[in-house]
Design an enzyme around this catalytic site. Structure first.
Site, PDB file in Angstrom:
ATOM      1  N   GLU A  93       0.837  -1.204   0.000  1.00  0.00           N
ATOM      2  CA  GLU A  93       0.000   0.000   0.000  1.00  0.00           C
ATOM      3  C   GLU A  93       0.871   1.253   0.000  1.00  0.00           C
ATOM      4  O   GLU A  93       0.621   2.201  -0.741  1.00  0.00           O
ATOM      5  CB  GLU A  93      -0.913  -0.016   1.220  1.00  0.00           C
ATOM      6  N   GLU A  99      10.143   1.790   2.266  1.00  0.00           N
ATOM      7  CA  GLU A  99       8.798   1.689   2.826  1.00  0.00           C
ATOM      8  C   GLU A  99       8.620   0.458   3.707  1.00  0.00           C
ATOM      9  O   GLU A  99       7.764   0.471   4.602  1.00  0.00           O
ATOM     10  CB  GLU A  99       7.762   1.667   1.695  1.00  0.00           C
TER      11      GLU A  99
END
Length: 703
Positions: free
Chosen positions: A70, A145
């Site tokens: 995501e 991330e």
């Protein structure tokens, strides 16, 4: 209706259609024939348009790949090759919502805007991001991330770093989060709900780049997607764009993403898990007990709505019998309950805080015996009716705290759509409420409790045990593990980690190229409306008081705010005024007990709240006006009942029941302690504002 069943519209076939009165929309459920993408469109006159694309993501481990994906998809794509396109996009956007959300079984990318051009821009950036992300070919995005080894020099300690890794270390440090994680693992051992989709920091560092990219290939395909459109838009143009620009490039395929159903248990499972507290903290009153109940996966919308009402009657309403029984037994300082139906199998949780570790079985016994007694003797019909009226008021009001209501409709639709049920049924509630009102005359609610809880052994009883220094111990173990790993590496391997650390930091520190920046679609002046929408505030004097009124459409609901200046109080008195605001409506009055007040409030109003606020002056940072603020609402036809209740609470509350006062104060303290972590950002913000104004200082005191 725009179309007929079976119509083909730019590659989409209309499979179902209906007008949904509850959301004042014509609803269409469609399918893109070539790619297999599902689509739902709510057609109405709301100019706050909403779009999302969601994917059913069902991990079988706790490496956090849905969460990391995501984050990573939003780090540049085929059309928009910036490192962070959304940072630049937001500079020239009028969006009313822009985010991405990971749930245990789905990942959603929602946007909303009232501007047509902006809406299309945001939609295009999101679609390009999910179908053609740069993270599939650039491992540095996963490092940034997700996670990576970090080493500045050979003498420095080897550490883990990464956005999601650090985020989940924080998220899973609160006892509530740890409890949910452990309980769901035991409640659903054979399904995706038994793993942590957000990622367990102990497991995240085992995620490889190959697993990461394979996850995208498996789940991020139109055949596994759910596209939602809401509002007043050129739907013909939008569907043509979706088909021509994205979906027609994909062929339908079978995607194995089904959410499995957990086989029911033969008996309740009991478990104890530790959570960390500081070395100088005491352990008394720090235990938490919770009972998790898993229901079946074919629960009707009416049964589900009824269980929300049951949870409110049993636990949340003043005078609630289950809460009273647990507190009277001295098992803790507060009892809370929550019912979640955003899973394939709904979950009901009953939780007591401020308890002791050795009271686990006593808590379970009191819950069991109280629920059996209620099912046998029956629930208070007045309480049920009041709770039902409250539920209906909440549903009709559609108060989404300033966020787009269309987004909430879309999220609600997924509660059925994701599990191959009719998404339109998730938005309907009028027939269910009318049937439930008829069922008040029967034993429907008692039978519901009997069927789903008392005779249901699919339960987990969990105790969270405070342990001094546990967090520090876990951090030491991680550091020792990394130190041992570092010592096993060759000089060449250490050089490689240092080089990757340096390269990642250089990438993060570098700016965007002009060429990349030019790809971001920004609004121009010609895209903006030239008129300003204004609400007229009318002022009049009523019995010597200033009265301000907004004449707007509220669907038959009256909203009332009252402000009582506290300028006569000293600063030492203000904390007591704040405490008073938390006690009002939860104590008895000269006319009614607090339980009766709760029932009357639910029967005739949409709620009453009391708070102490400080209102600053723009021209003078040292000046502010403290005030007791009363907020209340009711159907306009029942406004007189609202005023009667407000007058009774404000003028005739009794403060002589010391036992009740102590209960409420302990509940308030327990709630404050348990929510301090989740409200950390708010606490920091109020602390910062306290340095700049007297009003800010007051806000920190009253927060």
């Amino acid at each position: 209706m725009k179309w007929k069943l079976g119509d083909m519209v730019h590659g989409f076939r209309v499979n179902a259609m209906s007008h949904i009165e509850e959301v004042n929309s014509d609803a269409y459920v469609m399918e893109h024939v070539k790619s297999g993408a599902r689509l739902m469109y709510l057609d109405n006159d709301d100019d706050n348009k909403v779009f999302y694309i969601a994917f059913r993501t069902t991990p079988d481990n706790s490496k956090g790949v849905p969460h990391i994906m995501e984050h990573s998809t939003l780090c540049g794509s085929r059309k928009y090759p910036l490192k962070e396109p959304f940072v630049e996009l937001a500079k020239g956007s009028l969006n009313t919502f822009l985010n991405a959300i990971t749930w245990p079984d789905k990942t959603m990318y929602p946007i909303a805007s009232r501007n047509d051009v902006d809406f299309h821009n945001l939609m295009d950036v999101y679609l390009d991001a999910v179908f053609y992300p740069n993270c599939l070919k650039n491992p540095q995005i996963l490092m940034q991330e997700g996670w990576h080894y970090e080493l500045e020099n050979k003498e420095a300690p080897l550490t883990y770093n990464g956005v999601v890794y650090n985020e989940m270390k924080g998220a899973l440090s609160s006892p509530e989060a740890i409890m949910e994680d452990r309980a769901m693992e035991k409640l659903f051992p054979d399904t995706t709900y038994g793993v942590e989709s957000g990622g367990d920091p102990e497991v995240i560092p085992t995620l490889s780049f190959r697993e990461f990219t394979e996850f995208h290939r498996r789940f991020y395909h139109p055949s596994n997607s759910y596209i939602y459109l809401y509002g007043n838009m050129d739907i013909d143009k939008t569907l043509e764009y979706l088909d021509g620009e994205y979906l027609s490039a994909f062929d339908r395929r079978n995607v194995d993403s089904m959410v499995k159903t957990q086989a029911p248990f033969g008996k309740r499972i009991s478990v104890t898990a530790p959570y960390g507290i500081a070395e100088n903290e005491g352990t008394e009153g720090k235990a938490i007990h919770a009972l998790y109940n898993a229901f079946n996966d074919h629960m009707s919308t009416m049964d589900s709505l009824a269980f929300r009402i049951l949870n409110y009657v049993l636990i949340d309403m003043d005078g609630a019998p289950l809460k009273q029984a647990v507190l009277d037994a001295g098992l803790g300082s507060d009892l809370s309950g929550s019912y979640g139906d955003s899973y394939k199998q709904p979950v009901w949780i009953v939780e007591v805080t401020g308890s002791e570790v050795d009271k686990q079985q006593a808590f379970a016994d009191v819950v069991d015996s109280t629920l059996r007694s209620i099912a046998l003797k029956g629930l208070d019909k007045d309480m049920l009716e009041a709770a039902l009226n409250r539920t209906e008021f909440t549903a009709r009001e559609n108060d989404y705290q300033g966020r787009p209501k269309g987004l909430f409709y879309g999220v609600r639709a997924m509660d059925l759509w994701l599990y191959d049920r009719d998404p339109m049924e998730a938005l309907r509630y009028i027939d269910d409420i009318n049937t439930l009102r008829d069922n008040l005359k029967t034993n429907y609610f008692e039978n519901l409790l009997l069927r789903y809880v008392i005779k249901n052994p699919h339960q987990v009883l969990i105790t969270m045990k405070p342990e001094k220094g546990l967090t520090e111990k876990m951090n030491r173990e991680t550091a020792e593990k990394l130190a041992a790993f570092k010592s096993s590496l060759s000089d060449e391997q250490l050089d490689e980690i240092m080089a990757s650390t340096k390269a990642l930091k250089e990438r993060q520190a570098s700016g965007e190229t002009e060429e990349a920046l030019e790809t971001i679609p920004l609004l121009s002046r010609k895209d903006l409306k030239r008129t300003v929408e204004e609400e007229v505030l009318e002022k009049e004097n009523v019995s010597g008081m200033d009265h301000f009124h907004f004449g707007v459409h509220t669907n038959g609901i009256t909203y009332l705010n009252l402000y009582f200046p506290l300028s006569g109080l000293t600063e030492e008195d203000i904390p007591y005024a704040i405490l008073l605001s938390t006690l009002l409506r939860s104590l008895s009055t000269t006319k009614h007990s607090y339980g009766e007040l709760a029932r009357l409030s639910n029967a005739y109003t949409g709620g009453m709240s009391f708070a102490v606020n400080g209102y600053g002056k723009v021209e003078d940072t040292n000046a502010y006006l403290p005030a007791l603020t009363v907020r209340a609402k009711a159907l306009t036809a029942k406004a007189d009942k609202l005023l009667d209740l407000l007058g009774e609470v404000i003028n005739h509350t009794l403060f002589t029941d010391t036992k009740r006062l102590k209960e409420l104060i302990l509940q308030e303290k327990s709630e404050w302690d348990m929510t301090a972590f989740s409200r950390g950002h708010s606490l920091v913000m109020t602390r910062l504002t306290s340095y700049f104004s007297r009003g800010g200082e007051f806000a920190e005191q009253s927060g």
